[in-house]
Design an enzyme around this catalytic site. Sequence first.
Site, short mmCIF file in Angstrom:
data_model
loop_
_atom_site.label_atom_id
_atom_site.label_comp_id
_atom_site.label_asym_id
_atom_site.label_seq_id
_atom_site.Cartn_x
_atom_site.Cartn_y
_atom_site.Cartn_z
N GLU A 141 -18.88 -101.61 -16.29
CA GLU A 141 -18.20 -101.30 -17.54
C GLU A 141 -16.70 -101.24 -17.24
O GLU A 141 -16.03 -102.24 -17.25
CB GLU A 141 -18.73 -100.00 -18.14
CG GLU A 141 -18.43 -99.86 -19.62
CD GLU A 141 -19.31 -98.82 -20.29
OE1 GLU A 141 -19.01 -98.49 -21.44
OE2 GLU A 141 -20.29 -98.34 -19.68
N GLU A 198 -20.18 -87.95 -17.87
CA GLU A 198 -20.41 -88.56 -19.17
C GLU A 198 -21.29 -87.69 -20.05
O GLU A 198 -21.09 -87.61 -21.27
CB GLU A 198 -21.06 -89.93 -18.98
CG GLU A 198 -21.28 -90.71 -20.25
CD GLU A 198 -21.73 -92.13 -19.96
OE1 GLU A 198 -21.59 -92.97 -20.86
OE2 GLU A 198 -22.21 -92.41 -18.85
#
Length: 817
Positions: free
Chosen positions: A411, A670
């Site tokens: 990502e 996260e």
Amino acid sequence: MEKIFDNAKFIYTEFDNYFDPKEKAWGAPRPRLYQHTEIAEGSGLPMFASNFEIGSDGKTELFFSALGIVDIYINGKRVGNDEMKPGWTNYHKRALYYNYDVSDFVGRGKNRILAVVSSGWYSGRIVGDYYGGNNPAFIANIIHNGESILTTNENWEATVGGSVRTADIWDGEYYDATQDSYAKISTVGYDSAEWGKAEICDYFNGVLTPFVGPTVQVRDELSLRSKAMTVYDGIRYNGSNYGEINICANPESFPLTLKKGQILIIDLEQEMVGWAKLTLKGARGTTVNVHYAEFLNDSGEISRGNDGAKGSLYTINLRSALAKEIYILSGDGEETYRPTFTFYGYRYVQISAENDIEITDFISEVVGSVTEEIGTVETSNELVNKLISNTLWGQRGNYLSVPTDCPQRDERYGWTGDAQAFSVTAAYNANVRDFFRKWMQDARDAQSDEGAYSEVIPRSGCCSAENEAGWTDVGIIVPYNMYVMYNDIELLNDHYDSMEKYIAQLIEKFGMAGANARFGDWLAYDQCDKTFISSAYFVHDLDLMIKMSGVLGKNDRAEHYKELRKQAYAYFVENYMRDGKLIGQTQTDKIIVLAFDLVDGDYAKELADELVEQIKTNGNRLSTGFLGTYNLCTTLSKYGKDKMAYTLLMQRNEPSWLYSIDQGATTIWERWNSYTKENGFGDVGMNSFNHYAYGSVVEWMYRYMAGIEPGTPGFGTVILQPRVDTRTAEELPDGQKRMTYAKASYKSGAGLIESEWHSENGFTYKCTVPVTAELRLPIFGEKFTVNGVEHGFDEYEIKDGCALIGLAPGEYVFEEK
């Protein structure tokens, strides 16, 4: 294109990458690309070289850019200290160019320059074929004493080869030191008879503009050494699915000998971003494998999410990113290697080799955009201090050319929601003005012809959706925040037309409803109506447009946005309020309307009271996601609910900031429960251990706990409003203690601001201000002293339990009796 490149051309040479750029890469493992695969050897990288002559002393400058990541050598020396050049931009629109003074690299007579270019952010796996999937390219102009003496054209030599055989941002680097080094290739007289000629690139149609923002560099002052080491030589059965590593040694320092078949794991005890710099000895041709990971497998049990033996690297959360290196030893005594065309997010480094090697030194180099760190915070609570440290390390790692969401898996994109939520915290921690100027330029380049911003900036091969509420509003929110923190009117001017286009196309597409309701309050335990987020953020955008229009003297536009705000707010009331009351009842619903001033008066106070009671009913725990969390504590303190803000800050049950620290976090995660000692690893599909957004609570620590806030933009004046932890023994949840000390400093554009309070034995407050300030001094006694001189509170205006005291620039000590 800049005039400096009028006579220069982008050049390229045919280059077969090791993957098909047309295949979707993000989030999906490829057949040859998964966490236990080694990075494959390629045929090298595109290299471009030219000899040139200088006939006199003087100043020599190198102007250059690349489609990809470029490294440059002149006469056997690497040029510059910058990494990952020229940085990530939307190559459909723009590439940045650098200007180096290379006078010390050249001399009279013959000279030689070499440029090595990897696919990088231009055509690497991170973007696939979004920018066309074309060959990496290079452009340069060398100017001596004001005259151009060499430009890139079809006369340059070109080939594919060199010591870096494979390089990719996601996958890593394969380096063969038995090949000629770039230093050697860049020396005059190097035999390049078998090289071909460069070809002229006709596929770049953007503009070349000067580099803006801080460059990416190795930040030597932050780099880390090993804290603990483990050597193992196989797996032994322990009753689990994968077993556990068989430990044969725990070395304490370097140098050390690593035997064939042994594996060394180095624990830095800190998640970071960068790479390992290794100094090695061994036989020529020996293959050394280097792997990176954020966590170790804790049991070997699949049921706990493990992907290997207990004590081995946990890497399945990297998804398809390999995040590895191979280094082939030259055998020429002691040799040092670190990557050039990639970076990693990690805490653990694993090293193994096919033959015995000696590792004589190891350092983990921190790599990121060089933003001066200008803020500090500390408290009497060591876990809170760890949270502050974790937040800063997350910022250091993810501010790399663009504000990435995470630095390790497949990502590493400039996700807009994360960036806007964290932007004020970032501006307190470090000077990010120029960093965001560059990224707002990227935002304008990412903007569609109609005016929509994309959910990640720059645009890439995936995640290209537009108009996502709470995310793409970044194009409005970040410029405003940079104005407040730095008085950056230049950014407002540069970006104003872009913001107007964004608002106009939102209205054309969605009326007064706001942007798409895709994410809502991302990862919230109790999700609100996502369309509520759309409407609330649209009203908020218009409020900011009114303010920014006024700052720029665009009074007619300010009136225009006031009228639009009335319409948008009417839509909000019609759809999300009933009989003057808020319909949605999640924590986030209440936080957002209070933070954005969508309700006022007695009802706002009522909602703030309800929010506190709701949090108490939830076990003194939050239930918010990305958007609710960053507004949570600041909103509580905005309405005088400091006690609950402290209770949430020092909560240790899930979900909470300190909970992840108790589970071993060294950066912000996260998810609140990315890993738990009770259950193991979280959802492997999306489980980053370096994801800074939830660290936005540090903004509250600066603004309210320590009490440093701009009175006027850029801290032209200062508000000091220290909010002391006044919870009584009866009010303290089990296991919590009162905060008795807080201290912060902030190096503003106006000068150093300091704020410090102690409440254990009476109350003492110390501050330093470089400009006039208003101190909102909390009242605990009947009298107090200022720098030893006694005063009474009746001398000052009293508001909300504080004395309002005007301060001239200087240093002060207040003691209450």
